[in-house]
Write a protein that holds these residues in place. Structure first.
Motif, mmCIF file in Angstrom:
data_model
loop_
_atom_site.group_PDB
_atom_site.id
_atom_site.type_symbol
_atom_site.label_atom_id
_atom_site.label_comp_id
_atom_site.label_asym_id
_atom_site.label_seq_id
_atom_site.Cartn_x
_atom_site.Cartn_y
_atom_site.Cartn_z
ATOM 1 N N UNK A 138 0.682 -1.121 -0.058
ATOM 2 C CA UNK A 138 0.134 0.179 -0.026
ATOM 3 C C UNK A 138 0.890 1.254 0.242
ATOM 4 N N UNK A 139 1.831 1.294 0.910
ATOM 5 C CA UNK A 139 2.975 2.377 0.760
ATOM 6 C C UNK A 139 3.597 2.542 -0.536
ATOM 7 N N UNK A 140 4.009 1.465 -1.395
ATOM 8 C CA UNK A 140 4.490 1.588 -2.630
ATOM 9 C C UNK A 140 3.433 2.189 -3.649
ATOM 10 N N UNK A 141 2.172 1.699 -3.363
ATOM 11 C CA UNK A 141 1.139 2.272 -4.175
ATOM 12 C C UNK A 141 1.014 3.849 -4.187
ATOM 13 N N UNK A 142 1.094 4.211 -2.760
ATOM 14 C CA UNK A 142 0.783 5.624 -2.449
ATOM 15 C C UNK A 142 1.921 6.522 -2.691
ATOM 16 N N UNK A 146 10.325 5.271 -4.124
ATOM 17 C CA UNK A 146 11.571 6.051 -3.815
ATOM 18 C C UNK A 146 11.665 6.043 -2.356
ATOM 19 N N UNK A 147 12.518 7.009 -1.748
ATOM 20 C CA UNK A 147 12.897 7.058 -0.364
ATOM 21 C C UNK A 147 11.586 7.011 0.505
ATOM 22 N N UNK A 148 10.622 7.916 0.213
ATOM 23 C CA UNK A 148 9.613 8.323 1.123
ATOM 24 C C UNK A 148 8.748 6.952 1.507
ATOM 25 N N UNK A 149 8.449 6.125 0.675
ATOM 26 C CA UNK A 149 7.572 4.905 1.123
ATOM 27 C C UNK A 149 8.614 4.202 2.160
ATOM 28 N N UNK A 150 10.015 4.054 1.990
ATOM 29 C CA UNK A 150 10.778 3.349 2.910
ATOM 30 C C UNK A 150 10.826 3.999 4.109
ATOM 31 N N UNK A 151 10.844 5.006 4.207
ATOM 32 C CA UNK A 151 11.275 5.996 5.418
ATOM 33 C C UNK A 151 9.854 5.754 6.300
ATOM 34 N N UNK A 152 8.824 5.970 5.674
ATOM 35 C CA UNK A 152 7.301 6.031 6.356
ATOM 36 C C UNK A 152 7.235 4.722 6.732
ATOM 37 N N UNK A 153 7.536 3.501 6.047
ATOM 38 C CA UNK A 153 7.239 2.101 6.595
ATOM 39 C C UNK A 153 8.072 1.943 7.721
ATOM 40 N N UNK A 154 9.313 2.275 7.841
ATOM 41 C CA UNK A 154 10.231 2.196 8.997
ATOM 42 C C UNK A 154 9.545 2.993 10.274
ATOM 43 N N UNK A 226 11.143 -3.361 -2.624
ATOM 44 C CA UNK A 226 11.439 -2.388 -3.763
ATOM 45 C C UNK A 226 12.550 -1.400 -3.602
ATOM 46 N N UNK A 227 13.700 -1.928 -4.142
ATOM 47 C CA UNK A 227 14.885 -0.993 -3.752
ATOM 48 C C UNK A 227 15.872 -1.645 -4.695
ATOM 49 N N UNK A 228 16.708 -0.454 -5.077
ATOM 50 C CA UNK A 228 18.029 -0.612 -5.878
ATOM 51 C C UNK A 228 19.389 -0.440 -5.096
ATOM 52 N N UNK A 229 19.210 -0.347 -3.962
ATOM 53 C CA UNK A 229 20.359 -0.173 -3.027
ATOM 54 C C UNK A 229 20.281 -0.504 -1.306
ATOM 55 N N UNK A 230 21.264 -0.649 -0.711
ATOM 56 C CA UNK A 230 20.916 -0.930 0.689
ATOM 57 C C UNK A 230 21.224 -2.361 0.792
ATOM 58 N N UNK A 231 21.275 -2.723 2.399
ATOM 59 C CA UNK A 231 21.808 -4.098 2.399
ATOM 60 C C UNK A 231 20.648 -5.106 2.287
#
Length: 285
Positions: A138-142, A146-154, A226-231
């Motif tokens: 849902x966060x990815x759809x909204x 990008x970085x926004x969905x990842x940071x908001x999920x965390x 969904x990411x192209x970088x990070x551990x």
């Protein structure tokens, strides 16, 4: 008078001094505790390495610790591990500060207000039970990939441990302390800063520790979705090519940084709560 002096001497209370722990003994206890902490992992690693050397393990499914260590060194030398870790640490820190800060503020607000508890707490408790994997699409759809969905999920994961523990810490303050504060004519500000906040600090520190742990969990979910970088991306990409040593290397990085951040918070907790006299278990500590 002589007898009177004897009787006064006889009834004079004796003071029992608490035995002082010398610096060398404290160092010895710390070293012993550290050795006990690493004893079980070392035994497991020895057994694991021996099983790999005897060809009792499938190297694709479970490589030997020496192979994993070699891969970890290779990733470190190439700079790939450092670059991906820097991105992951930035996301986790930003998400924790956002979610944890809001959780702390909400916990204080709801803890001090019965009306706010009735208004806000039921909805927050319902949202708290939603798993990361259900929210991530849902966060990815909204917000996209990008970085926004990842940071908001965390941030979503970091919010609730601090909120719940701050709320419980404030509500767990002994009511008798408030009677003492009223007798001493504390102002509302003094009551908050000198009574409620210090008494709820153990719960708040527990919430910080749990929030940091959940932040790393949320980071893994965010980077794998969904990411192209990070551990997390490094682990997911290695899984696609069955590079199990790389997967284990990423897991080790998460384990070490998680343990390191938790130990840092525990150290700050011990420094801040020196006044707390609580049971620490039997034996030396």
């Amino acid at each position: 008078m002589f007898q009177e002096g004897i009787s006064q001497t006889a009834v004079k209370p004796t003071t029992h001094r608490k035995p002082r722990v010398t610096k060398n003994r404290r160092i010895s206890i710390s070293v012993t505790n550290a050795l006990l902490g690493i004893l079980l992992p070392v035994i497991l690693l020895i057994i694991w390495e021996a099983a790999g050397a005897l060809n009792m393990l499938n190297p694709i499914l479970l490589p030997a610790p020496s192979d994993i260590m070699g891969e970890l060194i290779s990733l470190t030398r190439s700079g790939e591990l450092a670059s991906n870790f820097g991105i992951s640490a930035y996301r986790a820190l930003l998400g924790f500060l956002l979610g944890g800060g809001l959780g702390l503020a909400a916990g204080v607000w709801v803890g001090f207000s019965y009306r706010a508890e009735r208004l806000v707490d039921p909805s927050l408790q319902m949202l708290r039970t939603l798993p990361h994997l259900a929210i991530a699409p849902l966060f990815i759809l909204w917000f996209g990939f990008g970085e926004t969905s990842k940071i908001l999920l965390i941030a979503k994961g970091s919010f609730f441990p601090l909120y719940v523990n701050t709320f419980l810490g404030i509500r767990s303050v002994d009511g008798k302390l408030f009677d003492v504060a009223r007798v001493l004519q504390f102002s509302r500000w003094d009551m908050i800063t000198k009574l409620i906040i210090p008494a709820s600090l153990p719960n708040i520190f527990l919430g910080i520790r749990l929030s940091i742990g959940v932040a790393w969990l949320g980071l893994v979910v965010a980077e794998m979705m969904g990411s192209s970088s990070g551990i997390g991306y490094l682990i997911n990409d290695a899984r696609s090519f069955s590079l199990t040593t790389v997967v284990f290397s990423g897991i080790i990085v998460f384990a070490l940084i998680g343990k390191g951040s938790d130990s840092l918070v525990r150290w700050l907790e011990r420094r801040t709560l020196k006044w707390q006299d609580s049971y620490r278990g039997g034996g030396p500590s």
